[in-house]
Design an enzyme around this catalytic site. Structure first.
Site, short mmCIF file in Angstrom:
data_model
loop_
_atom_site.label_atom_id
_atom_site.label_comp_id
_atom_site.label_asym_id
_atom_site.label_seq_id
_atom_site.Cartn_x
_atom_site.Cartn_y
_atom_site.Cartn_z
N ASP A 67 1.49 -12.52 -0.34
CA ASP A 67 1.08 -12.47 1.06
C ASP A 67 0.59 -13.82 1.57
O ASP A 67 0.38 -14.75 0.79
CB ASP A 67 0.01 -11.39 1.25
N ASN A 136 -10.79 -1.28 -1.64
CA ASN A 136 -10.31 -0.07 -0.94
C ASN A 136 -8.96 0.39 -1.47
O ASN A 136 -8.32 1.27 -0.87
CB ASN A 136 -10.26 -0.31 0.57
N HIS A 138 -6.21 -1.54 -1.78
CA HIS A 138 -5.02 -2.21 -1.26
C HIS A 138 -4.36 -3.08 -2.32
O HIS A 138 -5.01 -3.55 -3.26
CB HIS A 138 -5.32 -3.00 0.03
N GLU A 143 -2.80 -2.12 3.33
CA GLU A 143 -4.11 -1.49 3.49
C GLU A 143 -3.97 0.03 3.57
O GLU A 143 -2.92 0.55 3.99
CB GLU A 143 -4.73 -1.97 4.81
C1 GLP Z 1 -6.89 -9.90 -1.17
C2 GLP Z 1 -5.39 -10.17 -1.43
C3 GLP Z 1 -4.88 -9.29 -2.54
C4 GLP Z 1 -5.91 -9.30 -3.65
C5 GLP Z 1 -7.12 -8.52 -3.21
C6 GLP Z 1 -8.30 -8.60 -4.14
O1 GLP Z 1 -7.16 -9.54 0.14
N1 GLP Z 1 -4.53 -10.03 -0.30
O2 GLP Z 1 -3.60 -9.72 -2.98
O3 GLP Z 1 -5.41 -8.70 -4.81
O4 GLP Z 1 -7.46 -8.83 -1.88
O5 GLP Z 1 -8.97 -9.80 -4.00
P1 GLP Z 1 -10.08 -10.27 -5.02
O6 GLP Z 1 -9.38 -10.56 -6.29
O7 GLP Z 1 -10.67 -11.51 -4.40
O8 GLP Z 1 -11.06 -9.16 -5.15
#
Ligand code: GLP
Length: 241
Positions: A67, A136, A138, A143
């Site tokens: 992304d 959450n 995702h 989402e």
């Molecule tokens: C972000 C990214 C995801 C990631 C997730 C967890 O928003 N878009 O690809 O896996 O949220 O992030 P973190 O590893 O900082 O908890």
């Protein structure tokens, strides 16, 4: 799903890095799907450390990140593209021509999403998809919602997800873009093999629901239950019951 527990994120990351380098040694043209966020930082550190010692050659590896924020591109230091350059690509020697990335600055975001799907298909599909998970549930920026997108698409970020990404923006949530481009659920589920990493107590409920709960659009990661080759690597804090 194959669940693997580690004492902490460092041990998990060292193990996953070894596994990824072995996969590249076996298949030099491996197509990797890659995440950003805090969780993979120790993984990318481990890959930077282990690559010279292992002698792994990344020059034929192809990468596709999950992304990118709408409005940000390679020259913006808060972009996921810049994050990947800093944390991994430059240090291990990924060929810039082999980096697949969504361009958050594309004039036509829908066309950009279509281009990305075609680029992944032209590379022969993703062999190994590494994922993180949002608190959450995702994955990528898919989402929780009453309906999910199959393909790469433009996504609106939930307030909690913007807060979780604020660190990249000097802690200022108001600077986190409200939209992103993200691989869709089918884009992710078509990967031949998936490894999801989760660390910290904040992820425990999402991991538990992903593994045990019903498959629901309200917890997008639960769709991984449909995939035949998923490994979930967790530290003790994120470990399911
Ligand atoms: C972000 C990214 C995801 C990631 C997730 C967890 O928003 N878009 O690809 O896996 O949220 O992030 P973190 O590893 O900082 O908890």
């Amino acid at each position: 799903m194959n669940i693997q527990r580690f004492t902490d994120g460092r041990a998990l990351s060292q193990d996953l890095a070894r596994r990824m380098l072995a996969a590249i040694d076996r298949q030099p043209g491996l197509v990797l799907g890659l995440p950003t966020g805090r969780t993979p930082l120790p993984l990318y550190a481990a890959l930077r450390e282990q690559t010279p010692a292992a002698g792994t050659d990344w020059s034929a590896v192809r990468t596709f990140n999950l992304d990118e924020f709408v409005g940000l591109g390679a020259s913006d230091r808060e972009s996921y593209r810049a994050y990947m350059e800093r944390e991994l690509f430059a240090a291990v020697g990924v060929n810039p021509a082999h980096v697949g990335f969504l361009d958050g600055r594309a004039a036509d975001p829908d066309a950009e999403c279509g281009r990305y799907e075609e680029a992944i298909a032209a590379a022969g599909g993703i062999d190994l998809m590494i994922l993180g998970i949002g608190a959450n549930g995702h994955i990528g920026f898919n989402e929780p919602a009453t309906g999910l997108h199959a393909r790469t698409h433009r996504a609106r970020l939930q307030p909690g997800t913007r807060a979780a990404n604020a660190a990249l923006f000097g802690g200022d949530i108001s600077r986190v873009p409200e939209e992103a481009l993200s691989m869709g659920m089918a884009t992710i589920l078509r990967a031949r093999s998936v490894i999801l990493m989760a660390t910290g107590a904040g992820k425990a409920a999402a991991v538990d629901a992903m593994i045990r709960g019903p498959i629901t659009t309200m917890l997008p990661a639960s769709f991984l239950q449909l995939h035949p080759d998923v490994t979930v690597m967790v530290d003790l804090a994120a470990s399911p019951r």
